[in-house]
Design an enzyme around this catalytic site. Structure first.
Site, PDB file in Angstrom:
ATOM      1  N   TYR A   1       0.851  -1.191   0.000  1.00  0.00           N
ATOM      2  CA  TYR A   1       0.000   0.000   0.000  1.00  0.00           C
ATOM      3  C   TYR A   1       0.885   1.239   0.000  1.00  0.00           C
ATOM      4  CZ  TYR A   1      -3.498   3.419   1.410  1.00  0.00           C
ATOM      5  OH  TYR A   1      -4.337   4.524   1.463  1.00  0.00           O
TER       6      TYR A   1
ATOM      7  N   ASP B   1       9.505   2.948  -0.063  1.00  0.00           N
ATOM      8  CA  ASP B   1       8.434   3.560   0.717  1.00  0.00           C
ATOM      9  C   ASP B   1       8.640   3.212   2.186  1.00  0.00           C
ATOM     10  OD1 ASP B   1       6.112   4.367   1.950  1.00  0.00           O
ATOM     11  OD2 ASP B   1       4.766   3.491   0.456  1.00  0.00           O
TER      12      ASP B   1
ATOM     13  N   LYS C   1       4.278   9.221   9.132  1.00  0.00           N
ATOM     14  CA  LYS C   1       3.983   8.716  10.469  1.00  0.00           C
ATOM     15  C   LYS C   1       4.982   9.221  11.512  1.00  0.00           C
ATOM     16  CE  LYS C   1       1.475   4.796   8.546  1.00  0.00           C
ATOM     17  NZ  LYS C   1       0.123   5.257   8.787  1.00  0.00           N
TER      18      LYS C   1
END
Length: 445
Positions: free
Chosen positions: A148, A243, A276
């Site tokens: 994702y 990522d 995050k």
């Protein structure tokens, strides 16, 4: 008597689609009413009914130091007193960008030379892909099934019938021609990557991969896999985008790339995306990488990206405070806490005869109801996922909040002290019994 969470969920569904602002919060895969949280501190969260839970969600990763860390809260409050948003550069943006670049380093390897701050992980990955296309002059992208990278159109692509087949839309509202710019390959399969480049090599701009997959359960890359992706991409004139929105600065001071580099698995991505932890729980993300690639972004280059709230001063303050507080001692505490819970989880399920694996990637782990840890998305989907809802609710009833999906990672924090760990360990045997006695749904249901 109606629970306050039920009342809020009823009201929310009247004004918010599905009653939530992000789908997994709806408890769709575990059933029941989601907990509406009122506050959080350290290793615990408190719901709208006043019940406290030991938290293993950690805001899906950002709360590395624990919730509401006093120094981070103070940093945000101090920044807020100076102004909420300026739409202009600040010195703090320079400080945070420098911190990111300095941390992503192991020995002489320093692959992040320049950084652009944005607001969300989706924005970071979307920009990195646009940048790769702009630099290479190519259109196609390789991603991996089960990974994702945010919800931009080109990344919500579903795999076709083979390596040579371009992807189909994975969501309503995604035009077919946009999805067709993505090749979706099986994870941990280098032969599939080589075949894709053999068929489409002069059209592929980049390979994007989670540093360690954590959105189909935790599925770590096989040894040498990420390094081989870099070699294959570079041999064919394409870029590698790592990522680290989820793993960046959570599993190691330099992210999962740093964990691998420190173990001797050296490779050089062209671009990274971060989110995050880098924002300390505030809306902030970043992309960074080689200077010659990053300088293709506007205003220096032809690849456009902009954002009114990029580098928001409150988010930047939280990010700076978090990275400065995230010392090697913090990572050691998180690693140790994760080991305690992962081992106790496996022991409890083993005692009840539940077939399972506890896949790990650094301090990230989860449960897979399979005899062995999955290596790819297709295998992850074959597990006895129906065992997870009763397991989840048994833990919730015992005062432990888990991710409401078997396909999500569990997150520990530096605030999970001995008392918090004891509460988690004490709750596991009953949850394991619930998983063991779960009724198997009829075939085809």
């Amino acid at each position: 008597m109606t629970d306050r969470n039920d009342e809020l969920f009823d009201r929310a569904r009247e004004v918010i689609p599905g009653g939530v602002n992000s789908p997994v919060r709806a408890y769709g895969s575990v059933g029941g009413t989601p907990r509406f949280l009122a506050s959080a501190r350290g290793a615990t969260v408190t719901d709208a009914a006043g019940r406290e839970f030991v938290d293993l969600v950690a805001s899906w990763g950002p709360a590395l130091l624990g919730h509401a860390h006093p120094e981070i809260v103070e940093a945000v409050q101090t920044a807020a007193a100076r102004g909420l948003s300026f739409g202009a550069p600040t010195g703090a943006e320079v400080e945070l960008a420098s911190l990111i670049a300095e941390r992503v380093a192991v020995g002489d390897a320093k692959p992040v030379e320049k950084v652009r701050l944005v607001s969300t992980g989706t924005e970071a990955t979307m920009t990195a892909i646009r940048l790769a296309r702009g630099v290479t002059g190519r259109d196609l992208l390789i991603k991996f099934a089960g990974h994702y990278h945010g919800h931009s159109d080109g990344l919500l692509a579903a795999a076709g019938s083979g390596v040579a087949t371009l992807a189909l839309p994975g969501s309503a509202g995604v035009p077919g021609p946009i999805a067709a710019q993505t090749l979706v390959l099986p994870y941990n399969d280098l032969d599939a990557v080589r075949e894709a480049f053999a068929l489409h090599g002069d059209r592929i701009a980049a390979v994007i991969v989670e540093a360690a997959a954590a959105n189909m359960g935790v599925v770590a890359p096989l040894p040498g896999y990420n390094a081989a992706l870099a070699d294959i991409a570079h041999d064919n004139g394409a870029l590698l985008i790592i990522d680290e929105v989820l793993t960046g600065f959570r599993v190691h001071p330099a992210g999962y790339w740093g964990l691998q580099a420190a173990a001797g698995e050296a490779f050089t991505p062209d671009l990274f995306t971060f989110g995050k932890v880098v924002g300390g729980g505030m809306p902030l993300a970043a992309l960074g990488g080689r200077a010659d690639v990053m300088d293709a972004l506007a205003p220096l280059g032809p690849v456009y990206q902009a954002g009114t709230l990029s580098g928001n001063p409150l988010s930047v303050a939280a990010g700076i405070a978090t990275l400065r507080l995230a010392t090697p001692e913090v990572y050691a505490r998180v690693d140790a806490a994760a080991a305690v819970v992962a081992d106790a989880l496996s022991s409890a399920l083993t005692a009840e005869g539940v077939v399972h694996a506890v896949p790990r990637a650094g301090s990230l782990f989860g449960v897979a109801f399979l005899p062995d840890a999955p290596r790819d998305y297709a295998t992850a989907l074959t597990q006895d996922a129906w065992r997870y809802p009763p397991f989840f609710h048994a833990m919730l009833d015992a005062g432990v909040s888990l991710p409401p999906s078997v396909y999500e990672a569990w997150f520990l924090t530096a605030a999970h002290d001995e008392a918090a760990l004891e509460r988690i360990v004490a709750a596991l045997p009953a949850a394991a019994r619930a998983a063991a006695s779960a009724p198997q749904p009829p075939l085809g249901s």
